[in-house]
Write a protein that holds these residues in place. Structure first.
Motif, PDB file in Angstrom:
ATOM      1  N   CYS A 176      46.057  26.560  48.317  1.00  0.00           N
ATOM      2  CA  CYS A 176      46.758  27.808  48.008  1.00  0.00           C
ATOM      3  C   CYS A 176      48.242  27.700  48.350  1.00  0.00           C
ATOM      4  CB  CYS A 176      46.143  28.975  48.781  1.00  0.00           C
ATOM      5  SG  CYS A 176      44.597  29.595  48.100  1.00  0.00           S
ATOM      6  N   ARG A 177      48.554  27.001  49.409  1.00  0.00           N
ATOM      7  CA  ARG A 177      49.958  26.860  49.809  1.00  0.00           C
ATOM      8  C   ARG A 177      50.746  26.033  48.793  1.00  0.00           C
ATOM      9  NH1 ARG A 177      50.738  28.327  55.257  1.00  0.00           N
ATOM     10  NH2 ARG A 177      48.778  28.818  56.323  1.00  0.00           N
ATOM     11  N   ILE A 178      50.049  25.196  48.050  1.00  0.00           N
ATOM     12  CA  ILE A 178      50.700  24.431  46.984  1.00  0.00           C
ATOM     13  C   ILE A 178      50.764  25.246  45.698  1.00  0.00           C
ATOM     14  CG2 ILE A 178      50.545  22.380  45.512  1.00  0.00           C
ATOM     15  CD1 ILE A 178      49.117  20.970  47.841  1.00  0.00           C
ATOM     16  N   ALA A 179      49.626  25.820  45.290  1.00  0.00           N
ATOM     17  CA  ALA A 179      49.540  26.510  43.997  1.00  0.00           C
ATOM     18  C   ALA A 179      50.121  27.917  44.036  1.00  0.00           C
ATOM     19  CB  ALA A 179      48.090  26.566  43.525  1.00  0.00           C
ATOM     20  N   GLN A 180      50.138  28.550  45.221  1.00  0.00           N
ATOM     21  CA  GLN A 180      50.702  29.894  45.369  1.00  0.00           C
ATOM     22  C   GLN A 180      50.152  30.857  44.311  1.00  0.00           C
ATOM     23  OE1 GLN A 180      53.766  30.690  47.632  1.00  0.00           O
ATOM     24  NE2 GLN A 180      52.787  28.989  48.670  1.00  0.00           N
ATOM     25  N   PRO A 181      48.831  31.055  44.272  1.00  0.00           N
ATOM     26  CA  PRO A 181      48.261  31.899  43.215  1.00  0.00           C
ATOM     27  C   PRO A 181      48.728  33.354  43.287  1.00  0.00           C
ATOM     28  CG  PRO A 181      46.622  31.414  44.899  1.00  0.00           C
ATOM     29  CD  PRO A 181      47.795  30.538  45.191  1.00  0.00           C
ATOM     30  N   ASP A 182      48.939  33.948  42.122  1.00  0.00           N
ATOM     31  CA  ASP A 182      49.258  35.371  42.016  1.00  0.00           C
ATOM     32  C   ASP A 182      47.989  36.202  41.942  1.00  0.00           C
ATOM     33  OD1 ASP A 182      52.245  35.086  41.484  1.00  0.00           O
ATOM     34  OD2 ASP A 182      51.415  33.894  39.850  1.00  0.00           O
ATOM     35  N   MET A 183      46.932  35.604  41.433  1.00  0.00           N
ATOM     36  CA  MET A 183      45.629  36.239  41.294  1.00  0.00           C
ATOM     37  C   MET A 183      44.575  35.219  41.685  1.00  0.00           C
ATOM     38  SD  MET A 183      45.991  37.892  37.487  1.00  0.00           S
ATOM     39  CE  MET A 183      47.199  39.173  37.119  1.00  0.00           C
ATOM     40  N   GLY A 184      43.380  35.708  42.006  1.00  0.00           N
ATOM     41  CA  GLY A 184      42.340  34.751  42.342  1.00  0.00           C
ATOM     42  C   GLY A 184      40.960  35.341  42.316  1.00  0.00           C
ATOM     43  N   LEU A 185      39.967  34.469  42.187  1.00  0.00           N
ATOM     44  CA  LEU A 185      38.579  34.903  42.272  1.00  0.00           C
ATOM     45  C   LEU A 185      37.733  33.786  42.859  1.00  0.00           C
ATOM     46  CD1 LEU A 185      36.473  33.677  39.841  1.00  0.00           C
ATOM     47  CD2 LEU A 185      38.105  34.922  38.445  1.00  0.00           C
ATOM     48  N   ILE A 197      46.380  39.810  43.366  1.00  0.00           N
ATOM     49  CA  ILE A 197      45.262  40.553  42.792  1.00  0.00           C
ATOM     50  C   ILE A 197      43.977  39.748  42.944  1.00  0.00           C
ATOM     51  CG2 ILE A 197      44.320  41.528  40.666  1.00  0.00           C
ATOM     52  CD1 ILE A 197      47.310  41.917  39.822  1.00  0.00           C
ATOM     53  N   VAL A 198      42.958  40.396  43.495  1.00  0.00           N
ATOM     54  CA  VAL A 198      41.646  39.776  43.679  1.00  0.00           C
ATOM     55  C   VAL A 198      40.685  40.312  42.627  1.00  0.00           C
ATOM     56  CG1 VAL A 198      39.640  39.605  45.205  1.00  0.00           C
ATOM     57  CG2 VAL A 198      41.948  39.412  46.155  1.00  0.00           C
ATOM     58  N   PHE A 199      39.969  39.415  41.965  1.00  0.00           N
ATOM     59  CA  PHE A 199      38.884  39.792  41.057  1.00  0.00           C
ATOM     60  C   PHE A 199      37.580  39.552  41.816  1.00  0.00           C
ATOM     61  CE2 PHE A 199      42.477  39.041  38.384  1.00  0.00           C
ATOM     62  CZ  PHE A 199      42.361  40.001  37.381  1.00  0.00           C
ATOM     63  N   LEU A 200      36.788  40.622  41.980  1.00  0.00           N
ATOM     64  CA  LEU A 200      35.632  40.576  42.874  1.00  0.00           C
ATOM     65  C   LEU A 200      34.338  40.871  42.129  1.00  0.00           C
ATOM     66  CD1 LEU A 200      34.518  40.503  45.853  1.00  0.00           C
ATOM     67  CD2 LEU A 200      34.823  42.995  45.846  1.00  0.00           C
ATOM     68  N   ASN A 201      33.355  39.994  42.293  1.00  0.00           N
ATOM     69  CA  ASN A 201      32.010  40.225  41.776  1.00  0.00           C
ATOM     70  C   ASN A 201      31.280  41.143  42.756  1.00  0.00           C
ATOM     71  OD1 ASN A 201      29.407  40.165  40.827  1.00  0.00           O
ATOM     72  ND2 ASN A 201      29.113  37.962  41.059  1.00  0.00           N
ATOM     73  N   GLU A 215      45.625  44.869  45.252  1.00  0.00           N
ATOM     74  CA  GLU A 215      44.747  45.362  44.206  1.00  0.00           C
ATOM     75  C   GLU A 215      43.482  44.522  44.070  1.00  0.00           C
ATOM     76  OE1 GLU A 215      45.263  46.953  39.603  1.00  0.00           O
ATOM     77  OE2 GLU A 215      46.828  45.737  40.543  1.00  0.00           O
ATOM     78  N   VAL A 216      42.345  45.201  43.899  1.00  0.00           N
ATOM     79  CA  VAL A 216      41.063  44.536  43.682  1.00  0.00           C
ATOM     80  C   VAL A 216      40.475  45.008  42.349  1.00  0.00           C
ATOM     81  CG1 VAL A 216      38.722  44.158  44.555  1.00  0.00           C
ATOM     82  CG2 VAL A 216      40.624  44.410  46.168  1.00  0.00           C
ATOM     83  N   ILE A 217      40.189  44.069  41.467  1.00  0.00           N
ATOM     84  CA  ILE A 217      39.579  44.366  40.177  1.00  0.00           C
ATOM     85  C   ILE A 217      38.119  43.956  40.254  1.00  0.00           C
ATOM     86  CG2 ILE A 217      39.671  43.977  37.693  1.00  0.00           C
ATOM     87  CD1 ILE A 217      42.164  45.338  38.910  1.00  0.00           C
ATOM     88  N   ARG A 218      37.235  44.926  40.110  1.00  0.00           N
ATOM     89  CA  ARG A 218      35.812  44.686  40.321  1.00  0.00           C
ATOM     90  C   ARG A 218      35.076  44.465  39.002  1.00  0.00           C
ATOM     91  NH1 ARG A 218      37.806  47.923  44.224  1.00  0.00           N
ATOM     92  NH2 ARG A 218      37.087  47.502  46.354  1.00  0.00           N
ATOM     93  N   TYR A 219      34.162  43.505  39.009  1.00  0.00           N
ATOM     94  CA  TYR A 219      33.299  43.263  37.863  1.00  0.00           C
ATOM     95  C   TYR A 219      31.871  43.046  38.351  1.00  0.00           C
ATOM     96  CZ  TYR A 219      33.766  38.273  39.062  1.00  0.00           C
ATOM     97  OH  TYR A 219      33.760  37.061  39.703  1.00  0.00           O
ATOM     98  N   GLY A 220      30.911  43.328  37.486  1.00  0.00           N
ATOM     99  CA  GLY A 220      29.506  43.188  37.858  1.00  0.00           C
ATOM    100  C   GLY A 220      28.661  44.125  37.028  1.00  0.00           C
ATOM    101  N   THR A 221      27.563  44.611  37.613  1.00  0.00           N
ATOM    102  CA  THR A 221      26.659  45.491  36.882  1.00  0.00           C
ATOM    103  C   THR A 221      26.694  46.924  37.393  1.00  0.00           C
ATOM    104  OG1 THR A 221      24.832  44.848  38.334  1.00  0.00           O
ATOM    105  CG2 THR A 221      25.103  43.591  36.297  1.00  0.00           C
ATOM    106  N   GLY A 222      27.475  47.200  38.444  1.00  0.00           N
ATOM    107  CA  GLY A 222      27.531  48.535  39.023  1.00  0.00           C
ATOM    108  C   GLY A 222      28.448  49.473  38.260  1.00  0.00           C
TER     109      GLY A 222
END
Length: 432
Positions: free
Chosen positions: A160-169, A204-208, A224-231
């Motif tokens: 992460c310290r190399i890639a410096q992500p703006d978003m992740g999952l 931004i975190v994408f969360l299952n 910010e958290v972006i949620r995905y799943g069946t709920g």
């Protein structure tokens, strides 16, 4: 020194760590391994066409074309960080025990419908592969999907310290590389380093939300958290998933009405991977029809969740890797598939350390509860665990099983081929 190196990189835009693959004008980094020293090949790399060789061996520091540094690997990583900071592309980081490569490819397929997209090639997801991925981004890259792998603590944080992500999952967490992590808790802690980076550097975190482990790992977060799943609370909600053998499901999101997707990908476990790609795509405003088209046209490669049809059988080939979690998911999906004659070809799971025997015993116990025609157990991991059950047979390795299948072929079967990469079980498909 790094400024000089970055100027050289901007001029040539090509790097290599393999003296056997030296594009004209590229920069060669002389890396060291347990059994090799890249410095020994620096001069031959220059002769082959490299414009510059970055070396850390004092014996060749003054050779024409060589740039001497204290540590060639660190120079590669530092160069990638500089380029990442200057390139301006949106970086999406992906890690997880299982499914990260498939999710990366699905996400890249979706995003490429709208953006100039670059993504990790193959499994270049470690401390060398991530820098190479960043440095190989085309000049016009708008979004880069960076896969991050780990088999020891703190590796995700380092990447992460190399890639410096703006978003992740994180796709999921499971029992893999226990020999390096020490325990399942070690796996969770290391994978969660992606979340921790995005907390420190608000991203931004994408969360299952269907995965309780991931929710616990995320904990409290201000960004910010972006949620995905069946709920019902999910930003992207999936439903009606089935895989018999191809995956199909419905999804909806906000003002996007229910959509139907049919894929050429096997395994119900890939439902959550597809939802992850949809969630990022919707968030980044990829048109709905383009998202569906990208998923529908995706074809798995590299022995991951592939469906192969031969003159004799239908094969589910998922033999790139295996661990207790991915094996359980594959068996769950296979058990749900409707077919009169099912056959299993399962290779041993590697890198489980002290847990290897117990995990393979648990696997065999699970198999004893399933309905199938035949099960081949392949590899030394199973040698003392084969049940006294006529349905089970054992082979020392893939080559031995190939020889057996030449003499005793079978047909009209649905066959699951699953195992760690070391067993190379894809070879047996020739005889199925």
């Amino acid at each position: 020194m790094m400024e000089q190196l970055y100027d050289a990189y901007l001029k040539h835009r090509s790097v290599t760590t393999d003296s056997r693959n030296c594009p004209v004008g590229s920069i060669y980094f002389a890396l060291r391994g347990d059994r090799f020293n890249g410095n020994d090949f620096a001069l031959s790399a220059l002769k082959a066409g490299c414009a510059l060789a970055v070396v850390d061996d004092i014996r060749i520091r003054n050779e024409p074309g060589c740039l001497f540094v204290q540590d060639s690997l660190k120079a590669l990583q530092d160069l990638a960080l500089i380029h990442r900071q200057k390139a301006g592309a949106l970086i999406i980081g992906i890690t997880g025990t299982n499914g990260k490569t498939t999710t990366k490819e699905l996400l890249a397929a979706v995003l490429s419908k709208k953006y100039k997209t670059w993504f990790t090639q193959g499994n270049f997801n470690n401390h060398i592969g991530v820098p190479l991925t960043i440095l190989s981004m085309p000049v016009d890259t708008e979004v880069a999907v960076i896969e991050m792998g780990a088999n020891h603590p703190h590796e995700i944080d380092f990447l992460c310290r190399i890639a410096q992500p703006d978003m992740g999952l994180i796709t999921n967490v499971g029992k893999a590389h226990l020999q390096g992590f020490g325990s399942f808790e070690g796996v969770m802690k290391t994978k969660a380093e992606l979340y921790e980076f995005l907390k420190r550097n608000p991203g931004i975190v994408f969360l299952n939300t269907d995965n309780d482990y991931l929710k616990a790992m995320l904990g409290e977060i201000d960004s910010e958290v972006i949620r995905y799943g069946t709920g019902s609370e999910c930003y992207v909600k999936g439903s009606n998933a089935s895989a018999n053998p191809f995956l199909s499901f419905d999804w909806e999101a906000g003002n996007v009405k229910r959509q139907q997707v049919s894929m050429r990908l096997s395994g119900s476990y890939n439902f959550e991977n597809a939802l992850a790609a949809i969630a990022v795509g919707v968030y980044l405003k990829v048109p709905t029809d383009d998202i569906n088209a990208a998923l529908g046209h995706y074809r798995p490669v590299n022995h991951r969740s592939q469906i192969l049809t031969t003159d004799a059988n239908t094969i589910i080939l998922d033999a790139y890797n295996a661990n207790p979690t991915s094996m359980a998911a594959a068996l769950d999906g296979f058990e749900k598939m409707l077919h009169k004659k099912k056959v299993l070809i399962l290779g041993g799971m590697r890198e489980l350390g002290n847990e290897s025997e117990s995990e393979h015993r648990l696997l065999v116990n699970r198999l004893l509860t399933m309905k199938f025609e035949k099960c081949w157990l392949v590899g030394e991991e199973f040698s003392a665990l084969v049940p006294l059950d006529a349905r089970f047979s054992f082979a020392e390795n893939g080559d031995e099983l190939c020889e057996i299948l030449k003499v005793k072929p079978f047909s009209n079967s649905l066959v699951l081929v699953k195992g760690s990469r070391a067993h190379k079980l894809e070879r047996v498909t020739t005889y199925l």
